[in-house]
Design a protein around this motif. Structure first.
Motif, PDB file in Angstrom:
ATOM      1  N   TRP A 185      36.889  41.092  43.663  1.00 42.53           N
ATOM      2  CA  TRP A 185      37.182  41.082  42.228  1.00 42.53           C
ATOM      3  C   TRP A 185      38.569  40.524  41.918  1.00 42.53           C
ATOM      4  N   ALA A 186      39.491  40.705  42.855  1.00 42.99           N
ATOM      5  CA  ALA A 186      40.891  40.400  42.567  1.00 42.99           C
ATOM      6  C   ALA A 186      41.205  38.924  42.764  1.00 42.99           C
ATOM      7  N   ALA A 187      42.320  38.500  42.135  1.00 40.89           N
ATOM      8  CA  ALA A 187      42.754  37.104  42.219  1.00 40.89           C
ATOM      9  C   ALA A 187      43.296  36.752  43.593  1.00 40.89           C
ATOM     10  N   ASP A 188      43.800  37.757  44.341  1.00 42.41           N
ATOM     11  CA  ASP A 188      44.484  37.475  45.603  1.00 42.41           C
ATOM     12  C   ASP A 188      43.565  37.502  46.817  1.00 42.41           C
ATOM     13  N   GLY A 189      42.270  37.676  46.624  1.00 44.30           N
ATOM     14  CA  GLY A 189      41.342  37.659  47.742  1.00 44.30           C
ATOM     15  C   GLY A 189      41.152  38.991  48.432  1.00 44.30           C
ATOM     16  N   THR A 190      41.785  40.049  47.959  1.00 41.57           N
ATOM     17  CA  THR A 190      41.574  41.368  48.542  1.00 41.57           C
ATOM     18  C   THR A 190      40.239  41.939  48.074  1.00 41.57           C
ATOM     19  N   THR A 191      39.870  43.067  48.681  1.00 42.71           N
ATOM     20  CA  THR A 191      38.584  43.713  48.407  1.00 42.71           C
ATOM     21  C   THR A 191      38.801  44.946  47.545  1.00 42.71           C
ATOM     22  N   GLN A 192      37.907  45.150  46.580  1.00 40.99           N
ATOM     23  CA  GLN A 192      37.932  46.349  45.758  1.00 40.99           C
ATOM     24  C   GLN A 192      36.658  47.165  46.016  1.00 40.99           C
ATOM     25  N   LEU A 193      36.646  48.402  45.508  1.00 40.77           N
ATOM     26  CA  LEU A 193      35.513  49.296  45.716  1.00 40.77           C
ATOM     27  C   LEU A 193      34.869  49.673  44.399  1.00 40.77           C
ATOM     28  N   VAL A 194      33.543  49.723  44.399  1.00 43.58           N
ATOM     29  CA  VAL A 194      32.783  50.170  43.238  1.00 43.58           C
ATOM     30  C   VAL A 194      32.482  51.648  43.430  1.00 43.58           C
ATOM     31  N   ASN A 195      32.779  52.443  42.413  1.00 46.23           N
ATOM     32  CA  ASN A 195      32.569  53.895  42.497  1.00 46.23           C
ATOM     33  C   ASN A 195      31.797  54.393  41.287  1.00 46.23           C
ATOM     34  N   GLY A 196      31.313  55.615  41.413  1.00 46.69           N
ATOM     35  CA  GLY A 196      30.562  56.239  40.334  1.00 46.69           C
ATOM     36  C   GLY A 196      29.183  56.647  40.783  1.00 46.69           C
ATOM     37  N   THR A 197      28.845  57.926  40.628  1.00 50.86           N
ATOM     38  CA  THR A 197      27.508  58.425  40.933  1.00 50.86           C
ATOM     39  C   THR A 197      27.042  59.321  39.808  1.00 50.86           C
ATOM     40  N   GLY A 198      25.736  59.585  39.791  1.00 51.05           N
ATOM     41  CA  GLY A 198      25.195  60.481  38.780  1.00 51.05           C
ATOM     42  C   GLY A 198      25.456  59.985  37.380  1.00 51.05           C
ATOM     43  N   ASP A 199      26.027  60.845  36.532  1.00 50.91           N
ATOM     44  CA  ASP A 199      26.297  60.501  35.143  1.00 50.91           C
ATOM     45  C   ASP A 199      27.711  59.980  34.920  1.00 50.91           C
ATOM     46  N   GLN A 200      28.389  59.575  35.988  1.00 47.95           N
ATOM     47  CA  GLN A 200      29.732  59.017  35.848  1.00 47.95           C
ATOM     48  C   GLN A 200      29.649  57.541  35.460  1.00 47.95           C
ATOM     49  N   ASP A 201      30.641  57.089  34.706  1.00 47.70           N
ATOM     50  CA  ASP A 201      30.757  55.659  34.443  1.00 47.70           C
ATOM     51  C   ASP A 201      31.099  54.928  35.742  1.00 47.70           C
ATOM     52  N   THR A 202      30.586  53.723  35.869  1.00 45.05           N
ATOM     53  CA  THR A 202      30.896  52.897  37.029  1.00 45.05           C
ATOM     54  C   THR A 202      32.333  52.392  36.928  1.00 45.05           C
ATOM     55  N   THR A 203      33.034  52.378  38.057  1.00 45.01           N
ATOM     56  CA  THR A 203      34.415  51.882  38.063  1.00 45.01           C
ATOM     57  C   THR A 203      34.618  50.904  39.213  1.00 45.01           C
ATOM     58  N   ILE A 204      35.635  50.053  39.066  1.00 47.06           N
ATOM     59  CA  ILE A 204      36.129  49.216  40.157  1.00 47.06           C
ATOM     60  C   ILE A 204      37.552  49.657  40.434  1.00 47.06           C
ATOM     61  N   ASP A 205      37.808  50.014  41.699  1.00 46.66           N
ATOM     62  CA  ASP A 205      39.109  50.574  42.069  1.00 46.66           C
ATOM     63  C   ASP A 205      39.738  49.768  43.188  1.00 46.66           C
ATOM     64  N   ASP A 206      41.062  49.625  43.106  1.00 44.65           N
ATOM     65  CA  ASP A 206      41.844  48.905  44.098  1.00 44.65           C
ATOM     66  C   ASP A 206      42.709  49.911  44.849  1.00 44.65           C
ATOM     67  N   ALA A 207      42.741  49.792  46.166  1.00 39.20           N
ATOM     68  CA  ALA A 207      43.463  50.768  46.985  1.00 39.20           C
ATOM     69  C   ALA A 207      44.949  50.792  46.669  1.00 39.20           C
ATOM     70  N   ARG A 208      45.496  49.679  46.195  1.00 37.73           N
ATOM     71  CA  ARG A 208      46.931  49.605  45.912  1.00 37.73           C
ATOM     72  C   ARG A 208      47.248  49.715  44.426  1.00 37.73           C
ATOM     73  N   ARG A 209      46.410  49.137  43.586  1.00 33.52           N
ATOM     74  CA  ARG A 209      46.719  49.059  42.152  1.00 33.52           C
ATOM     75  C   ARG A 209      46.009  50.106  41.316  1.00 33.52           C
ATOM     76  N   GLY A 210      45.078  50.834  41.923  1.00 34.57           N
ATOM     77  CA  GLY A 210      44.355  51.845  41.174  1.00 34.57           C
ATOM     78  C   GLY A 210      43.147  51.271  40.456  1.00 34.57           C
ATOM     79  N   ARG A 211      42.777  51.867  39.360  1.00 32.86           N
ATOM     80  CA  ARG A 211      41.554  51.487  38.639  1.00 32.86           C
ATOM     81  C   ARG A 211      41.748  50.156  37.909  1.00 32.86           C
ATOM     82  N   LEU A 212      40.846  49.221  38.182  1.00 35.98           N
ATOM     83  CA  LEU A 212      40.901  47.911  37.524  1.00 35.98           C
ATOM     84  C   LEU A 212      39.889  47.790  36.397  1.00 35.98           C
ATOM     85  N   LEU A 213      38.816  48.560  36.471  1.00 33.34           N
ATOM     86  CA  LEU A 213      37.773  48.472  35.447  1.00 33.34           C
ATOM     87  C   LEU A 213      37.050  49.795  35.333  1.00 33.34           C
TER      88      LEU A 213
END
Length: 855
Positions: free
Chosen positions: A643-671
């Motif tokens: 997802w990121a501009a610098d070529g690093t990898t992000q993680l998609v999170n969210g289960t059940g009735d939670q909103d889906t998120t994209i999180d970066d290990a260094r920058r925190g929540r991106l979406l």
């Protein structure tokens, strides 16, 4: 270097900047090698001809634009990305920027929502200063996502009177009409979908195909004889026959039905799958219902017991001669059993023996399973859903799981191990996509590969470990055993809940990574990984297979060692040498790993820290690509995304009735994707993560909470990295096709892709794009209609392209190349006024790209 790829540093095989001097007119061309012999077959890895996939999205900083670079655009590399085609960005018909170092742009001159709504954008490909291709115009999204409207199936009620509803689930993509843009395949899950081991009825599974505007093209109802759950239905989408349009292949059964919809949404046609002649002769119909209720399952057991002495394993002396011996009770009955005696033993088995093995064994409540009846493999046309061919599914179940070990463990689970299915797409010959369908992995493991030529399915090969021998099918431990087949026996028990296709031995052809084992491209067993059990395990010092696991990742994770790696987790507990391991993909040798003594259920890889070399991996702790333990907590394990501009990898999170998120290990929540949901319970899978639009970064496709739409999110971070669309990397394209298989796993490229990628080492496929010639013909017709080509030139150019298309359909690369050369020659020789300069540039460039592919 692999035969299907080239490195941009190893000479430019598709260099622009060359011209064909035709009657004094310079037509842009691609450099090419010698034209092959007239009847030489087409070469190159078959990939999709894709348009620019232009996306515009309004952001607080301006309108962000993103588009594709294709593999045939790439000519070289710099430190920051690939070189080749440049682009001019147009707003409202006027050029506003020239982009050379990426395939995105931020238009900061348009910052208000009202102005953005009125703007129209296009990008034009530029080669040697000449505009050679213009994208379609697009209007900006009002935010960083767009919705794909869905048509939800009607709710239902099971035979047990239980109501259920539907939600959108896994997805795939394919170009079903050959226009260069993707259509979307969506699987619908009933709310009562179940794991293979769970008792109860399920609703039907549906597979829809949607145009990009949300128009429903077709719906395949798999019917009552295909149970709904993560392990039953994988749907493989690919252009299997090379006609430039995608097909879909999946497991079906009597009662599977297609509905095709007209442009206005009304039903255009409905039809069931074609039943094989042998099944028709046996009285099979599409109205048959093979689901068992509790009473029918009881009768099934009675029938199995009455025929006990005739079972091949009993007759061969491998299993106890009597059920009394099998259950450990005194022999009281004569064989063959009478109906009354068989019922008495069935009662004992269900009411006494099974509950004594586990309190969870309640076979009196066993219902909703399909343990008998025909099983098929069907090919469907992508656009209409029309059935193209249906054949028996191989291998058949054989029985209800008795031979597979479903009655042998403490938990008795008929229909469980026997109905574990996997599927994938692989370039087994290095050029054409094959479909791979599999059955079983805890014990017996079977894998079958097929090619589709537009008329018939042909089996490439059939791999079968054979059943794991048991001395008592009602009391044994077949997990970890060796199958009965001399060649493939060690494949048994090595499969995962997914598989991968990757060229692990760098011979230009993809292999099938079947969990802890790998099958070579020709169907031979490349290796089956094993190691020594450590201290503290069940049998220290003995050798054991790595065995089954839940998470499988295959790619170039360590750029400092040759080849690819495989990172896996394992659930064999004290019977497995590792709970997690990193292996050499070519040999299966464990590079590093850890014993856990328990079921290690999750694991992931990705470049989460740009300061650490290679892709990090985590299952128990966070480690570098070379195995060094790193500080900090491991990120999530549900799904990764680039997802990121610098070529690093992000993680998609969210289960059940939670909103889906994209999180970066260094920058925190991106979406935070408000109002969206992931799928598959605790697995938390998006519907799809894939590079379906815009530049090389991946889109996030997730369902809205009410499943009224699939919401497609694109990254709006401006990146200066220039890379061709990941969908033009053969491994990534195959991985996207199989992402919907069982426990969805991320897709990886065949080259090292991270924040520190050396772009001179990026492999670029020597591609053949079947849709390129039809696209050129459409472009010609558009230019004729617009007056860019007129007079006799129109028919002459048509004739050359028709001749080329006929040669391609006959698999004659040389004849096709000569026809395209004739097209370019005619294009260059037209009299002034019959072909405009702009038309000549565009047609000449497209024709030259095709000629380069053919040469």
């Amino acid at each position: 270097m692999s035969s299907i790829t080239r490195s941009v540093s190893a000479g430019v095989a598709l260099a622009t900047g060359v011209s064909l001097a035709l009657a004094g007119v310079s037509v842009p061309a691609m450099a090419r090698g010698p034209v092959p012999g007239a009847a030489a077959p087409l070469g190159g890895v078959q990939l999709e001809h894709l348009d620019r996939g232009l996306v515009a999205a309004a952001t607080p900083e301006g309108v962000f634009l993103s588009w594709r670079l294709t593999a045939t655009d790439a000519t070289g590399a710099t430190a920051d990305g690939l070189t080749g085609t440049d682009f001019t960005v147009y707003r409202d018909g006027e050029p506003i920027a020239t982009v050379t170092d990426s395939t995105n742009f931020l238009d900061t001159a348009v910052t208000t929502e009202e102005t953005a709504a009125d703007a129209r954008y296009a990008v034009v490909a530029v080669v040697d200063g000449t505009e050679v291709e213009r994208s379609a115009e697009v209007a900006p999204w009002t935010q960083a996502y767009t919705d794909l409207p869905l048509t939800r199936p009607a709710d239902g009620v099971t035979p047990a009177g239980e109501a259920y509803t539907y939600s959108a689930n896994d997805m795939s993509v394919g170009d079903v009409d050959g226009d260069g843009s993707y259509e979307y395949f969506v699987k619908w899950y009933p709310s009562n979908a179940k794991d293979v081991s769970q008792v109860g009825y399920t609703g039907n599974t549906y597979i829809d195909t949607y145009a990009a505007d949300g128009r429903l093209l077709s719906r395949i109802d798999l019917g009552v004889n295909i149970r709904s759950g993560a392990h039953y239905t994988q749907f493989m989408v690919s252009d299997f026959d090379g006609d430039g349009r995608s097909e879909m292949m999946l497991k079906t059964a009597p009662g599977t039905r297609t509905t095709t919809y007209a442009a206005g949404g009304e039903v255009a046609s409905e039809s069931f799958v074609t039943l094989p002649e042998a099944d028709l002769d046996a009285g099979v119909t599409n109205a048959d219902d093979y689901r068992l209720d509790a009473d029918a399952y009881y009768e099934h057991v009675v029938g199995m017991f009455r025929g006990w002495q005739d079972h091949p394993e009993v007759a061969a002396g491998n299993w106890p001669a009597t059920l009394g011996e099998a259950f450990g009770i005194p022999q009281r009955y004569d064989y063959p059993l009478s109906d009354a005696d068989a019922r008495a033993l069935a009662d004992y088995f269900m009411d006494d023996y099974a509950p004594s093995r586990s309190a969870r064994n309640n076979l009196r409540a066993f219902e909703g399973f399909v343990v008998d009846g025909p099983e098929y493999l069907s090919v469907f046309e992508g656009a209409s859903g029309a059935e193209l061919e249906t054949i028996p599914y191989e291998p058949g179940r054989g029985d209800d799981g008795l031979l597979w070990g479903d009655y042998a463990m403490a938990r008795i689970e008929p229909g469980n191990r026997v109905d574990r299915f996997l599927a994938g797409v692989a370039y087994l010959d290095g050029e054409h996509p094959s479909a791979v369908f599999a059955r079983g992995y805890y014990t017996r493991a079977t894998v079958v590969a097929y090619t589709w030529d537009g008329e018939r399915l042909t089996q490439d090969w059939n791999v079968d470990s054979g059943h794991v021998p048991m001395d008592n099918p009602f009391d044994a431990s077949p997990h970890g055993g060796v199958g009965s087949d001399d060649e493939y026996g060690t494949l048994a028990g090595q499969g995962f809940h997914s598989l991968s296709a990757a060229d692990v031995d760098d011979d230009g052809r993809q292999e099938i990574v079947y969990g802890s084992a790998t099958i070579d491209d020709d169907g031979s067993l490349l290796y089956s990984s094993a190691d020594t059990l450590p201290a503290g395990s069940a049998a220290p010092g003995t050798e054991a297979k790595l065995g089954h696991g839940d998470a499988l990742h295959v790619g170039d994770m360590d750029p400092d060692r040759p080849g690819r790696e495989i990172f896996t987790v394992h659930e064999g507990a004290t019977g497995a040498p590792y709970g997690w391991s990193m292996r050499d993909a070519a040999t299966g040798e464990v590079l590093f790993g850890g014993y856990t003594g328990k079921d290690t259920g999750r694991g992931m890889v990705g470049d989460t820290d740009a300061t650490v070399r290679g892709l990090e991996n985590w299952a128990v702790g966070l480690r570098s690509a070379s195995g060094e333990l790193l500080p900090g907590r491991a990120p999530g394990t549900n799904m990764s995304i680039r997802w990121a501009a610098d070529g690093t990898t992000q993680l998609v999170n969210g289960t059940g009735d939670q909103d889906t998120t994209i999180d970066d290990a260094r920058r925190g929540r991106l979406l935070t994707a408000t109002g969206t949901r992931t799928n598959n319970g605790t697995k938390g899978n998006p519907a799809l993560v894939a590079d379906v639009l815009g530049d090389w970064r991946e889109e996030l496709l997730v369902r809205t909470a009410d499943s009224s739409a699939i919401r497609i999110f694109t990254s709006t971070e401006v990146t200066d990295r220039k890379l061709y669309t990941l969908m033009h990397d053969p491994q990534y394209r195959a991985e996207i096709a199989r992402q919907n298989t069982a426990y969805n796993q991320p897709a990886y490229t065949g080259f090292y892709l991270a924040s520190d990628t050396d772009f001179s080492e990026v492999s670029v496929p020597e591609a053949f794009l079947p849709g390129a010639l039809p696209a050129l013909r459409r472009q010609l017709e558009q230019l004729i209609g617009a007056g860019g080509v007129s007079g006799p030139a129109a028919q002459q150019l048509r004739a050359s392209l028709d001749q080329a298309q006929r040669a391609i359909e006959r698999d004659q690369a040389g004849n096709a190349a000569r026809a395209v050369e004739k097209f370019l020659d005619r294009l260059g020789r037209q009299k002034p006024g019959t072909v405009t300069d702009s038309a000549r540039d565009r047609l000449g460039h497209a024709g030259s790209v095709i000629l380069s592919m053919l040469s």
